[in-house]
Enzyme design. Structure first.
Site, short mmCIF file in Angstrom:
data_model
loop_
_atom_site.label_atom_id
_atom_site.label_comp_id
_atom_site.label_asym_id
_atom_site.label_seq_id
_atom_site.Cartn_x
_atom_site.Cartn_y
_atom_site.Cartn_z
N HIS A 26 -55.90 20.78 -4.41
CA HIS A 26 -54.68 19.97 -4.34
C HIS A 26 -53.76 20.39 -5.47
O HIS A 26 -53.85 19.88 -6.59
CB HIS A 26 -55.04 18.47 -4.42
CG HIS A 26 -53.88 17.55 -4.19
ND1 HIS A 26 -54.02 16.29 -3.64
CD2 HIS A 26 -52.56 17.68 -4.44
CE1 HIS A 26 -52.85 15.70 -3.55
NE2 HIS A 26 -51.94 16.52 -4.05
N HIS A 28 -49.60 21.68 -5.90
CA HIS A 28 -48.28 22.06 -5.38
C HIS A 28 -47.78 23.17 -6.29
O HIS A 28 -47.56 22.92 -7.49
CB HIS A 28 -47.33 20.87 -5.42
CG HIS A 28 -47.82 19.69 -4.65
ND1 HIS A 28 -47.41 19.40 -3.37
CD2 HIS A 28 -48.72 18.71 -4.97
CE1 HIS A 28 -48.02 18.30 -2.94
NE2 HIS A 28 -48.83 17.86 -3.90
N GLU A 209 -51.93 7.41 -1.48
CA GLU A 209 -51.57 7.61 -2.89
C GLU A 209 -50.83 6.35 -3.32
O GLU A 209 -51.30 5.60 -4.19
CB GLU A 209 -50.69 8.86 -3.04
CG GLU A 209 -50.27 9.16 -4.48
CD GLU A 209 -49.32 10.36 -4.59
OE1 GLU A 209 -48.72 10.75 -3.58
OE2 GLU A 209 -49.18 10.89 -5.72
N ASP A 287 -52.72 18.48 -8.96
CA ASP A 287 -51.51 18.05 -8.23
C ASP A 287 -50.27 18.83 -8.69
O ASP A 287 -49.88 19.80 -8.03
CB ASP A 287 -51.32 16.53 -8.39
CG ASP A 287 -50.53 15.88 -7.27
OD1 ASP A 287 -50.17 16.58 -6.31
OD2 ASP A 287 -50.27 14.66 -7.35
N ASP A 288 -49.66 18.42 -9.79
CA ASP A 288 -48.45 19.07 -10.32
C ASP A 288 -48.64 19.20 -11.84
O ASP A 288 -48.08 18.41 -12.61
CB ASP A 288 -47.22 18.20 -10.03
CG ASP A 288 -47.03 17.98 -8.54
OD1 ASP A 288 -46.50 18.87 -7.86
OD2 ASP A 288 -47.45 16.92 -8.04
N1 ADE Z 1 -45.17 16.54 -3.90
C1 ADE Z 1 -45.60 17.05 -5.06
N2 ADE Z 1 -46.50 16.23 -5.62
C2 ADE Z 1 -46.65 15.17 -4.79
C3 ADE Z 1 -47.44 14.00 -4.81
N3 ADE Z 1 -48.28 13.72 -5.80
N4 ADE Z 1 -47.31 13.13 -3.79
C4 ADE Z 1 -46.48 13.39 -2.79
N5 ADE Z 1 -45.73 14.48 -2.72
C5 ADE Z 1 -45.81 15.37 -3.72
ZN ZN Z 2 -49.92 16.16 -4.13
#
Ligand code: ADE
Ligand code: ZN
Length: 350
Positions: A26, A28, A209, A287-288
């Site tokens: 996971h 992005h 989420e 995630d990010d």
């Molecule tokens: N796009 C990038 N990170 C995200 C996240 N945590 N939830 C939804 N969309 C995303």
């Molecule tokens: Zn995500």
């Protein structure tokens, strides 16, 4: 004595996290854009940013919810213009996570975040793809590529994106669903997901989420996904947990993301241990990472410390990252064998 109270155990556990082979499921790729690179690309491409310095970017990363983050995430990605930018972004991520002993990645990208501002789909793909191939050959990191549909945009836009992707389908392994969750339920994308399934793509979706358990049910029953991204709020529904366990779904949980986006108030509230205890195949992911203050091993360390995880539990998380991946059986077995070997070595007296 509780082994987790023991400093030498903590040290052993930290060393285990650093060394254990793992997959990231996971991530992005646009969320790995570090402030330094954001500034460098802005300069290279003549894009104006509403920040004076790298420090000002980091200082702006305070979010009360998912949407506040998304606003800055879409702003930041505007510096990605040329093929080289997508290549540099992806290569920087791969080089960074090689140090965390990541052996396999399943990377999300958000084509609509680029095509909506006039960047051609093919350019995005070429840059990401070239870095992924080089990362595989030079760094030994295998990969799958997952194209996400932005759920705040229309079904029509998702279908148009799928049409853009059609020449690339041999290089795209799956599709996902991301962006603002509440008010954009999975069922709105049932038809485009059905088409993707018919095309042989793997299916994942962000669900639970911020959105309610019902969105997770929809992702499973209407979209017929293969894996759940986040899924935190599934824990509110015992029947849903039973279904997730019975059907063996993997959840890609992102602890530091959850903390930064106020899905949880404290890292000790991360659902990772509860999920393990309930028999859910949970994984740990970043995630990010540039926006949430940590790459994958930072996420492992954070939950290990806050939840007093044992080395066996860490090994289970790493094993889940391979079994929950879209790798073939041989590669999954290889990852598991390496984890088992490290477990045996860790158990040996010094
Ligand atoms: N796009 C990038 N990170 C995200 C996240 N945590 N939830 C939804 N969309 C995303
Ligand atoms: Zn995500």
């Amino acid at each position: 004595m509780n082994p987790v109270m023991d400093q030498s155990y903590n040290d052993k556990r930290a060393a285990f996290i650093a060394a254990v082979p793992k997959a990231e499921l996971h991530l992005h790729i646009e969320g790995s854009l570090e402030p330094e690179m954001m500034f460098a690309l802005a300069r290279r491409n003549g894009v104006e940013l509403p920040y004076d310095s790298v420090e000002a970017v980091s200082a702006a990363y305070q979010f009360a919810n998912l949407q506040e983050f998304l606003d800055l995430y879409y702003l930041g990605m505007q510096v990605l213009v040329e093929e080289e930018d997508f290549y540099d972004l992806t290569m920087a991520y791969l080089e960074r996570v090689r140090r965390d002993n990541v052996r396999h990645v399943e990377i999300f990208f958000d084509p609509q975040g680029h095509t909506e501002r006039g960047i051609p789909f093919d350019r995005v793909m070429q840059g990401i793809q070239r870095a992924l191939d080089e990362g595989r050959d030079r760094l030994g990191i295998s990969y799958k590529l997952i194209m996400c549909f932005l759920r705040h945009l229309s079904e029509e836009s998702a279908f148009a994106t799928l049409a853009d992707a059609e020449p690339w389908l041999t290089k795209i392994d799956g599709v996902g669903l991301d962006s603002g969750e509440v008010g954009n339920p999975p069922e709105e994308f049932a038809r485009v997901f059905e088409k993707c399934r018919d095309l042989g793509l793997k299916l994942v979706a962000h669900a639970g989420e911020e959105g309610p358990p019902d969105y997770v049910w929809q992702a499973l029953d209407t979209l017929k996904i293969d894996r759940i991204d986040h899924g935190n709020r599934a824990l509110e529904d015992a029947a849903l947990v039973e279904r997730i366990v019975a059907d063996g779904y993997t959840l890609t949980v992102c602890p530091l993301s959850n903390l930064k986006l106020c899905v949880i108030d404290d890292i000790g509230e991360s659902p990772v241990k509860t999920m393990l205890d309930q028999g859910i195949k949970v994984t740990v992911n970043s995630d990010d990472p540039s926006y949430f203050g940590g790459y994958i091993n930072d996420n492992y360390h954070a939950v290990a410390n806050a939840l007093d995880l044992t080395i066996e539990e860490i090994a289970a998380l790493a094993a889940n990252s391979f079994t929950g991946s879209f790798l073939g059986a041989d590669e999954i077995a290889k990852g598991q064998a390496e984890i088992d070997l490290l477990m045996r070595r860790t158990a040996e007296p010094e």
